[in-house]
Design a protein around this motif. Structure first.
Motif, PDB file in Angstrom:
ATOM      1  N   TYR A 159      -2.210   7.747   9.602  1.00  0.00           N
ATOM      2  CA  TYR A 159      -3.235   6.730   9.359  1.00  0.00           C
ATOM      3  C   TYR A 159      -4.556   7.080  10.055  1.00  0.00           C
ATOM      4  O   TYR A 159      -5.636   6.782   9.539  1.00  0.00           O
ATOM      5  CB  TYR A 159      -2.736   5.356   9.808  1.00  0.00           C
ATOM      6  CG  TYR A 159      -1.843   4.689   8.782  1.00  0.00           C
ATOM      7  CD1 TYR A 159      -2.315   4.429   7.503  1.00  0.00           C
ATOM      8  CD2 TYR A 159      -0.534   4.327   9.094  1.00  0.00           C
ATOM      9  CE1 TYR A 159      -1.506   3.824   6.550  1.00  0.00           C
ATOM     10  CE2 TYR A 159       0.281   3.718   8.148  1.00  0.00           C
ATOM     11  CZ  TYR A 159      -0.214   3.469   6.880  1.00  0.00           C
ATOM     12  OH  TYR A 159       0.589   2.875   5.936  1.00  0.00           O
ATOM     13  N   ARG A 160      -4.483   7.715  11.213  1.00  0.00           N
ATOM     14  CA  ARG A 160      -5.718   8.104  11.898  1.00  0.00           C
ATOM     15  C   ARG A 160      -6.469   9.156  11.079  1.00  0.00           C
ATOM     16  O   ARG A 160      -7.694   9.094  10.932  1.00  0.00           O
ATOM     17  CB  ARG A 160      -5.400   8.631  13.301  1.00  0.00           C
ATOM     18  CG  ARG A 160      -6.647   8.925  14.130  1.00  0.00           C
ATOM     19  CD  ARG A 160      -6.352   8.849  15.622  1.00  0.00           C
ATOM     20  NE  ARG A 160      -5.402   9.846  16.053  1.00  0.00           N
ATOM     21  CZ  ARG A 160      -5.737  11.092  16.414  1.00  0.00           C
ATOM     22  NH1 ARG A 160      -7.002  11.474  16.362  1.00  0.00           N
ATOM     23  NH2 ARG A 160      -4.827  11.941  16.819  1.00  0.00           N
ATOM     24  N   LEU A 161      -5.726  10.119  10.518  1.00  0.00           N
ATOM     25  CA  LEU A 161      -6.361  11.145   9.690  1.00  0.00           C
ATOM     26  C   LEU A 161      -6.875  10.553   8.372  1.00  0.00           C
ATOM     27  O   LEU A 161      -7.926  10.964   7.865  1.00  0.00           O
ATOM     28  CB  LEU A 161      -5.364  12.272   9.417  1.00  0.00           C
ATOM     29  CG  LEU A 161      -5.030  13.144  10.632  1.00  0.00           C
ATOM     30  CD1 LEU A 161      -3.779  13.977  10.367  1.00  0.00           C
ATOM     31  CD2 LEU A 161      -6.212  14.051  10.974  1.00  0.00           C
ATOM     32  N   ALA A 162      -6.140   9.582   7.822  1.00  0.00           N
ATOM     33  CA  ALA A 162      -6.590   8.929   6.593  1.00  0.00           C
ATOM     34  C   ALA A 162      -7.888   8.158   6.840  1.00  0.00           C
ATOM     35  O   ALA A 162      -8.805   8.165   6.004  1.00  0.00           O
ATOM     36  CB  ALA A 162      -5.505   7.991   6.069  1.00  0.00           C
ATOM     37  N   ALA A 196       0.185   5.720  -1.256  1.00  0.00           N
ATOM     38  CA  ALA A 196      -0.359   4.889  -2.334  1.00  0.00           C
ATOM     39  C   ALA A 196      -1.437   3.956  -1.808  1.00  0.00           C
ATOM     40  O   ALA A 196      -2.490   3.778  -2.437  1.00  0.00           O
ATOM     41  CB  ALA A 196       0.766   4.087  -2.985  1.00  0.00           C
ATOM     42  N   SER A 197      -1.192   3.343  -0.643  1.00  0.00           N
ATOM     43  CA  SER A 197      -2.177   2.442  -0.048  1.00  0.00           C
ATOM     44  C   SER A 197      -3.477   3.181   0.243  1.00  0.00           C
ATOM     45  O   SER A 197      -4.576   2.680  -0.036  1.00  0.00           O
ATOM     46  CB  SER A 197      -1.604   1.835   1.232  1.00  0.00           C
ATOM     47  OG  SER A 197      -2.553   1.014   1.869  1.00  0.00           O
ATOM     48  N   LEU A 202      -9.135   4.787  -1.011  1.00  0.00           N
ATOM     49  CA  LEU A 202     -10.077   5.890  -1.203  1.00  0.00           C
ATOM     50  C   LEU A 202     -10.701   5.868  -2.596  1.00  0.00           C
ATOM     51  O   LEU A 202     -11.848   6.301  -2.774  1.00  0.00           O
ATOM     52  CB  LEU A 202      -9.376   7.231  -0.972  1.00  0.00           C
ATOM     53  CG  LEU A 202      -8.963   7.554   0.465  1.00  0.00           C
ATOM     54  CD1 LEU A 202      -8.298   8.927   0.533  1.00  0.00           C
ATOM     55  CD2 LEU A 202     -10.164   7.514   1.405  1.00  0.00           C
ATOM     56  N   ARG A 203      -9.961   5.375  -3.582  1.00  0.00           N
ATOM     57  CA  ARG A 203     -10.516   5.302  -4.935  1.00  0.00           C
ATOM     58  C   ARG A 203     -11.742   4.382  -4.962  1.00  0.00           C
ATOM     59  O   ARG A 203     -12.737   4.668  -5.637  1.00  0.00           O
ATOM     60  CB  ARG A 203      -9.455   4.815  -5.919  1.00  0.00           C
ATOM     61  CG  ARG A 203      -9.951   4.809  -7.371  1.00  0.00           C
ATOM     62  CD  ARG A 203      -8.858   4.437  -8.363  1.00  0.00           C
ATOM     63  NE  ARG A 203      -7.920   5.540  -8.535  1.00  0.00           N
ATOM     64  CZ  ARG A 203      -6.703   5.563  -8.030  1.00  0.00           C
ATOM     65  NH1 ARG A 203      -6.268   4.531  -7.319  1.00  0.00           N
ATOM     66  NH2 ARG A 203      -5.916   6.589  -8.227  1.00  0.00           N
ATOM     67  N   ASP A 359       0.848   4.386  -7.167  1.00  0.00           N
ATOM     68  CA  ASP A 359      -0.439   4.958  -7.562  1.00  0.00           C
ATOM     69  C   ASP A 359      -0.252   6.400  -8.030  1.00  0.00           C
ATOM     70  O   ASP A 359      -0.906   7.329  -7.554  1.00  0.00           O
ATOM     71  CB  ASP A 359      -1.446   4.900  -6.409  1.00  0.00           C
ATOM     72  CG  ASP A 359      -2.872   5.154  -6.888  1.00  0.00           C
ATOM     73  OD1 ASP A 359      -3.276   4.525  -7.871  1.00  0.00           O
ATOM     74  OD2 ASP A 359      -3.567   5.999  -6.286  1.00  0.00           O
ATOM     75  N   THR A 360       0.659   6.581  -8.980  1.00  0.00           N
ATOM     76  CA  THR A 360       0.968   7.912  -9.471  1.00  0.00           C
ATOM     77  C   THR A 360       1.077   7.903 -10.989  1.00  0.00           C
ATOM     78  O   THR A 360       0.892   6.866 -11.636  1.00  0.00           O
ATOM     79  CB  THR A 360       2.271   8.436  -8.834  1.00  0.00           C
ATOM     80  OG1 THR A 360       2.413   9.827  -9.121  1.00  0.00           O
ATOM     81  CG2 THR A 360       3.493   7.681  -9.349  1.00  0.00           C
TER      82      THR A 360
END
Length: 597
Positions: A159-162, A196-197, A202-203, A359-360
């Motif tokens: 989550y930190r990298l995201a 997916a979250s 990001l979208r 989300d795929t």
């Protein structure tokens, strides 16, 4: 004096929540609050699981009613900001004002704790609100926080990298975002829900910054596949390839799964192509979800054993390894081939729902081999619905030449043959708190609450095939699942606008409303001398309404799947848990129904 401590209730709520059963969690929390109404932690958990179930408006009302904003705990402030964010993203009007308010809530949290999570959420919300300068300010803060943070687990590192990737995109540094996502993917450990979250968040950023969506492929979860093929029956086994050729067919399907990155498969389990496909699915390491049209014993007798005893053994082996087994109906076959169409459409919809959740990508696979198709017109209709959404569809030829259509053993006609069944949407509702309404206010209730519901039903005219009420309860049958979904949401919206408390009714009155979609008999009620609808699915629909929270619309997986198949972009069903039904009627997977903002 109660025997259960608040801490025990809290543990039970969190256990159910970890399983993703948000409605069960909410039910446990409300039971705990009945014993310990002043427990702040139970109030917080009840509000949180309601928010996670998709009931944003109800969660916001509960947050205000419990005065959680007065609590100094950071988790409580985070929950308030999360509810504000969900409400803003779903807002149909004046969205920017709501987005700025949610961003400010995260900004206040960042002022208390300079962590990457509140900073990046504030940044994204300001970006969507049309304030890029403030968005970049918080994005830079998120980048600094993500550089100095420490992680105890792999998922915290992820989550930190995201957050770093999201902040970098807002700052216009796509390459830095790409590098962060490459690193983040290493820490997922199969947690595709987290991926997916992140992809959904990001979208939003990519669209706002006009960044290519290709960057999302760095976190793409495995794809979802629905498969369908004809069945072997009677003397069809003589047309099968030998075991060597059969192994080649399975390898061909395995190669297809590997080539297209299939991680989840949905379909039936008849002898022949479908069992071959499920064996290949399991060999490829994909997760198998079986959907059968009617009860297992009769399905085996009708669609498996007639092709030979070896297929029964293979059927059982596949069924034992399936992640889930869903029966479109627990009823008997009765020679009603429409059940195959209903089951196929259900499996297709379930595949779409899974792909939406992850989300795929989702695709349909037609297995081309000789055999019996019990309802070709129904399958063609299902396929048209699939193609109407521009979803991928592929054909896999399993034999080099066409296999002769097998002889199908004629099934004896039932002595008391039932009429055909038709798929209908079934709505049940009742009003929580009605039992406490004093007698002199019952006429007001009938006019203001039930009259409001009746007014909505009139708007849907010929689609409403049946309606009935008794006391505070309603039962409605509608011919189309999308019309039914719109009707459910319109009823709740109309009740909110009616402001019945202004007429002396309790402000605690709220409608519990649920919907199911399934095959029922169209018949005639000899007592009331009017059309009626009956069958096992009407009983199931009646059992889910008492366990749903008030003020929102909850639907069964069958209803959610029908909505997913119908290309309704303004509607969205989100999974909220496996919920026990009333009167010990088992459990069912439930979804929260909402409009897309």
């Amino acid at each position: 004096m109660t025997d259960t401590l608040p801490s025990d209730w809290i543990d039970r709520v969190r256990t159910a929540e970890r399983s993703g059963d948000f409605l069960v969690s909410y039910d446990i929390a409300t039971q705990g609050l009945a014993e310990h109404p002043d427990s702040v932690d139970l109030r917080y958990l009840a509000t949180r699981v309601l928010a996670r179930s998709g009931a944003t408006d109800q969660a916001a009302a509960l947050y205000k009613r419990f005065e959680l904003e007065r609590e100094r705990k950071l988790d409580f402030a985070m929950l308030g900001a999360r509810i504000a964010k969900d409400g803003a993203l779903a807002a149909p009007a004046d969205r920017r004002t709501a987005l700025r308010a949610a961003a400010a809530a995260y900004g206040r949290i960042y002022a208390r704790t300079p962590d990457h999570y509140p900073a990046v959420n504030a940044a994204t919300l300001y970006l969507l609100a049309g304030d890029p300068q403030r968005a970049r300010l918080y994005a830079r803060r998120a980048l600094r926080a993500s550089d100095r943070g420490s992680d105890r687990t792999s998922i915290e590192r992820y989550y930190r990298l995201a957050s770093r990737a999201e902040a970098a995109l807002i700052c216009g540094d796509a390459e830095r975002a790409r590098q962060a996502l490459v690193q983040a993917a290493r820490y997922l450990s199969g947690n595709f829900d987290a991926a997916a979250s992140t992809r959904k968040q990001l979208r939003l950023v990519c669209r706002a910054t006009r960044t290519s969506l290709d960057i999302l492929d760095l976190l793409r979860p495995p794809a979802v596949q629905h498969y369908y093929g004809p069945a072997l029956a009677g003397h069809a086994s003589r047309h099968l390839p030998d075991r060597t050729r059969e192994r080649d067919i399975v390898k061909k399907i395995v190669d297809h799964f590997t080539q297209h990155g299939i991680g989840y498969a949905y379909g039936s389990l008849s002898a022949g192509s479908e069992i071959l496909c499920t064996e290949a699915c399991l060999r490829a390491g994909a997760e198998l979800h079986v959907v059968l049209p009617f009860n297992k014993d009769e399905f085996v007798a009708t669609m498996v054993r007639v092709a030979g005893s070896s297929w029964v053994r293979r059927f059982k082996a596949c069924l034992d390894r399936a992640k889930s087994v869903t029966f479109a109906t627990g009823d008997a076959y009765q020679g009603d081939n429409s059940l195959f169409t209903y089951a196929c459409r259900l499996a297709m919809g379930m595949a779409i729902l899974r792909a939406q959740h992850l989300d795929t990508e989702v695709s349909h696979l037609r297995l081309q081999i000789g055999g019996w198709d019990p309802d070709p017109a129904g399958y063609a209709s299902d396929l048209r619905m699939w193609h109407a959404q521009d979803l991928a569809s592929r054909v896999l030829v399993l034999t080099e030449s066409s296999v002769a259509t097998p002889h199908v053993q004629k099934r004896p006609t039932p002595a008391n043959r039932m009429p055909p069944r038709f798929s209908r949407a079934l709505l049940f509702g009742d009003v929580k708190g009605f039992s406490k309404t004093p007698d002199h206010l019952i006429p007001v209730f009938q006019k203001r609450m039930m009259g409001t519901i009746a007014g909505v039903l009139r708007r849907y005219g010929r689609h409403v095939l049946y309606r009935n009420s008794w006391g505070d309860a309603i039962y409605v049958v509608i011919d189309d699942p999308i019309v039914a979904a719109e009707c459910c949401l319109a009823i709740q919206e109309a009740i909110t606008r009616a402001k019945t408390a202004g007429y002396g009714l309790s402000p605690e009155l709220a409608l519990r409303l649920s919907a199911h979609f399934g095959p029922v008999y169209d018949g005639h009620d000899p007592i009331r001398d009017e059309p009626t609808f009956f069958g096992a699915h009407t009983t199931l629909a009646a059992r889910i309404e008492p366990v749903t929270p008030p003020g929102n619309v909850y639907v069964t997986e069958a209803m959610a799947a029908a909505i997913a198949m119908a290309n309704a972009p303004r509607l969205r069903a989100e999974y909220v848990g496996n919920v026990p039904m009333a009167k010990g009627f088992g459990s069912t997977r439930m979804y929260s129904l909402n409009r897309v903002g």
